[in-house]
Write a protein that holds these residues in place. Sequence first.
Motif, mmCIF file in Angstrom:
data_model
loop_
_atom_site.group_PDB
_atom_site.id
_atom_site.type_symbol
_atom_site.label_atom_id
_atom_site.label_comp_id
_atom_site.label_asym_id
_atom_site.label_seq_id
_atom_site.Cartn_x
_atom_site.Cartn_y
_atom_site.Cartn_z
ATOM 1 N N THR A 115 -6.908 9.572 -2.934
ATOM 2 C CA THR A 115 -7.095 9.013 -4.130
ATOM 3 C C THR A 115 -6.854 7.040 -3.868
ATOM 4 O O THR A 115 -6.996 6.941 -5.297
ATOM 5 C CB THR A 115 -6.227 9.812 -4.823
ATOM 6 O OG1 THR A 115 -6.286 10.971 -5.152
ATOM 7 C CG2 THR A 115 -6.194 9.474 -6.344
ATOM 8 N N LEU A 116 -5.549 7.111 -3.162
ATOM 9 C CA LEU A 116 -5.864 5.313 -3.530
ATOM 10 C C LEU A 116 -6.352 4.861 -3.280
ATOM 11 O O LEU A 116 -7.361 3.598 -4.016
ATOM 12 C CB LEU A 116 -4.200 4.515 -2.988
ATOM 13 C CG LEU A 116 -3.922 3.169 -3.370
ATOM 14 C CD1 LEU A 116 -3.967 2.510 -4.594
ATOM 15 C CD2 LEU A 116 -2.517 3.035 -1.941
ATOM 16 N N SER A 117 -7.202 5.680 -1.715
ATOM 17 C CA SER A 117 -8.363 4.586 -0.968
ATOM 18 C C SER A 117 -9.724 4.651 -1.585
ATOM 19 O O SER A 117 -10.486 4.100 -1.885
ATOM 20 C CB SER A 117 -8.251 5.427 -0.025
ATOM 21 O OG SER A 117 -9.558 4.922 1.322
ATOM 22 N N ARG A 151 1.093 -1.595 -0.300
ATOM 23 C CA ARG A 151 -0.032 -0.028 -0.309
ATOM 24 C C ARG A 151 1.057 1.070 -0.297
ATOM 25 O O ARG A 151 0.426 2.628 -0.565
ATOM 26 C CB ARG A 151 -1.206 0.148 1.593
ATOM 27 C CG ARG A 151 -1.996 1.456 1.189
ATOM 28 C CD ARG A 151 -2.399 1.127 2.380
ATOM 29 N NE ARG A 151 -3.598 -0.047 2.047
ATOM 30 C CZ ARG A 151 -5.028 0.139 1.571
ATOM 31 N NH1 ARG A 151 -5.286 1.946 1.491
ATOM 32 N NH2 ARG A 151 -5.714 -0.356 1.655
ATOM 33 N N GLU A 152 2.006 1.309 0.972
ATOM 34 C CA GLU A 152 3.446 2.645 1.093
ATOM 35 C C GLU A 152 3.234 2.675 -0.134
ATOM 36 O O GLU A 152 3.661 3.969 -0.971
ATOM 37 C CB GLU A 152 4.313 2.483 1.955
ATOM 38 C CG GLU A 152 5.055 3.539 2.016
ATOM 39 C CD GLU A 152 4.356 4.326 2.286
ATOM 40 O OE1 GLU A 152 5.416 5.640 2.155
ATOM 41 O OE2 GLU A 152 3.507 4.286 3.212
ATOM 42 N N ARG A 153 3.797 1.996 -1.070
ATOM 43 C CA ARG A 153 4.185 1.524 -2.240
ATOM 44 C C ARG A 153 3.400 2.330 -3.628
ATOM 45 O O ARG A 153 3.808 2.876 -4.420
ATOM 46 C CB ARG A 153 5.197 0.297 -2.895
ATOM 47 C CG ARG A 153 6.231 0.286 -2.494
ATOM 48 C CD ARG A 153 7.222 -1.172 -3.261
ATOM 49 N NE ARG A 153 6.580 -2.271 -2.354
ATOM 50 C CZ ARG A 153 5.884 -3.319 -2.802
ATOM 51 N NH1 ARG A 153 5.944 -3.238 -4.328
ATOM 52 N NH2 ARG A 153 5.536 -4.381 -2.735
ATOM 53 N N SER A 154 1.660 1.494 -3.197
ATOM 54 C CA SER A 154 1.402 2.142 -3.977
ATOM 55 C C SER A 154 0.956 3.809 -3.470
ATOM 56 O O SER A 154 0.272 4.456 -4.852
ATOM 57 C CB SER A 154 -0.288 1.808 -3.993
ATOM 58 O OG SER A 154 0.200 -0.321 -4.493
ATOM 59 N N VAL A 155 1.263 4.377 -2.586
ATOM 60 C CA VAL A 155 0.494 5.579 -2.245
ATOM 61 C C VAL A 155 1.454 6.587 -2.420
ATOM 62 O O VAL A 155 1.866 7.654 -3.862
ATOM 63 C CB VAL A 155 0.759 6.437 -0.774
ATOM 64 C CG1 VAL A 155 1.152 7.366 -0.813
ATOM 65 C CG2 VAL A 155 -0.268 5.256 0.077
ATOM 66 N N ARG A 156 2.698 6.308 -3.249
ATOM 67 C CA ARG A 156 4.011 6.499 -3.530
ATOM 68 C C ARG A 156 3.955 6.794 -5.171
ATOM 69 O O ARG A 156 4.505 7.800 -5.626
ATOM 70 C CB ARG A 156 5.800 6.403 -3.353
ATOM 71 C CG ARG A 156 6.076 6.117 -2.347
ATOM 72 C CD ARG A 156 7.311 6.477 -1.433
ATOM 73 N NE ARG A 156 7.613 5.108 -2.546
ATOM 74 C CZ ARG A 156 7.552 4.210 -1.163
ATOM 75 N NH1 ARG A 156 7.746 4.022 0.075
ATOM 76 N NH2 ARG A 156 7.799 2.510 -1.437
ATOM 77 N N SER A 157 3.668 5.248 -5.960
ATOM 78 C CA SER A 157 3.105 6.057 -7.529
ATOM 79 C C SER A 157 1.911 6.435 -7.444
ATOM 80 O O SER A 157 1.567 7.843 -8.188
ATOM 81 C CB SER A 157 2.459 4.366 -7.473
ATOM 82 O OG SER A 157 2.220 4.291 -9.377
ATOM 83 N N THR A 158 0.733 6.859 -6.024
ATOM 84 C CA THR A 158 -0.201 7.277 -6.510
ATOM 85 C C THR A 158 0.092 9.394 -6.778
ATOM 86 O O THR A 158 -0.795 10.026 -6.691
ATOM 87 C CB THR A 158 -1.538 7.366 -6.257
ATOM 88 O OG1 THR A 158 -1.759 6.637 -5.982
ATOM 89 C CG2 THR A 158 -2.666 7.574 -5.862
ATOM 90 N N GLU A 159 1.007 9.721 -6.054
ATOM 91 C CA GLU A 159 2.089 10.931 -5.297
ATOM 92 C C GLU A 159 1.613 12.193 -6.916
ATOM 93 O O GLU A 159 2.053 12.653 -7.072
ATOM 94 C CB GLU A 159 2.596 10.547 -4.872
ATOM 95 C CG GLU A 159 2.295 10.668 -3.029
ATOM 96 C CD GLU A 159 4.030 10.435 -2.594
ATOM 97 O OE1 GLU A 159 4.467 10.321 -2.983
ATOM 98 O OE2 GLU A 159 3.935 9.656 -1.036
ATOM 99 N N ARG A 160 1.950 10.832 -7.878
ATOM 100 C CA ARG A 160 2.551 12.006 -9.109
ATOM 101 C C ARG A 160 1.238 12.327 -9.640
ATOM 102 O O ARG A 160 1.432 13.546 -10.675
ATOM 103 C CB ARG A 160 2.703 10.257 -10.309
ATOM 104 C CG ARG A 160 1.843 9.532 -10.916
ATOM 105 C CD ARG A 160 1.926 8.368 -11.619
ATOM 106 N NE ARG A 160 0.871 8.036 -12.266
ATOM 107 C CZ ARG A 160 -0.221 8.366 -13.170
ATOM 108 N NH1 ARG A 160 0.381 8.691 -13.655
ATOM 109 N NH2 ARG A 160 -1.304 7.745 -12.867
ATOM 110 N N LEU A 161 0.590 11.908 -9.918
ATOM 111 C CA LEU A 161 -0.946 12.446 -9.092
ATOM 112 C C LEU A 161 -1.036 14.183 -9.701
ATOM 113 O O LEU A 161 -1.599 14.932 -10.063
ATOM 114 C CB LEU A 161 -2.009 12.121 -8.824
ATOM 115 C CG LEU A 161 -2.436 11.010 -9.969
ATOM 116 C CD1 LEU A 161 -4.144 10.481 -9.324
ATOM 117 C CD2 LEU A 161 -3.184 10.813 -11.287
ATOM 118 N N PHE A 162 -0.122 14.374 -8.596
ATOM 119 C CA PHE A 162 -0.373 15.576 -7.819
ATOM 120 C C PHE A 162 1.464 16.456 -7.973
ATOM 121 O O PHE A 162 1.117 17.516 -6.989
ATOM 122 C CB PHE A 162 -0.043 15.306 -5.963
ATOM 123 C CG PHE A 162 -2.122 14.731 -5.569
ATOM 124 C CD1 PHE A 162 -3.402 15.552 -5.958
ATOM 125 C CD2 PHE A 162 -2.470 13.429 -5.332
ATOM 126 C CE1 PHE A 162 -4.373 15.113 -5.973
ATOM 127 C CE2 PHE A 162 -2.784 12.444 -5.933
ATOM 128 C CZ PHE A 162 -4.782 13.775 -5.692
#
Length: 208
Positions: free
Chosen positions: A167-169, A139-150
Amino acid sequence: MGRIETAADDDAVTSDNGGTRRLLGRDERRSQIQRAAASAFAREGFVATSIDDVAAEAGITRAIVYRHFDSKEALYRAVLEHVSARLGEEFKIRLASRQSGLTIATHLTVARENPDGYRLLWEHAVREPRFADYAEDFRERSVRSTERLFQDRIADPAKFRWAARQTLSQIVTSVLLWLDEGTPEQDDVFLEFASEGLWASVNSWRED
């Protein structure tokens, strides 16, 4: 379900009526076992599920399961690793082809392929002591990937981090709910609708 097992070949299976027989290769057999395990684990949990339960779900013997997986823990972890790997693969494919609805489409594609495995990774594993660390790390790695949106949208570090997690949630929850409420025939409509909502949130958090 008709079943046969020989000492030399664990890949022989029969049809439900005991008629036509076909052979499964090693990779296909492992995939079959993992899908059966995901269903059993998602339904009953890790502790309450036995290898015999997995074997019954797959329509094979426990001996065949053990030929492919050393333990119940190894099997559960293999399910998690397969789903997480597929999410990464699908994301890269869609990113390279510049497909729309990139993030939600990635999750829905993998969830449709293996709904119980997807639920295991995102809902159940975090509550299992043996696998909580893996689930949290993914989940943490997925959060870091999602950060690209911002990137270039939110300057404040705390808000930036919160927005990525939120956003990931939102993505995961929307896909899980759609698995329960929607049908594959409606997936395109869902993706358009959900993507519009996602980007409305992302754009609303822009800090000029």
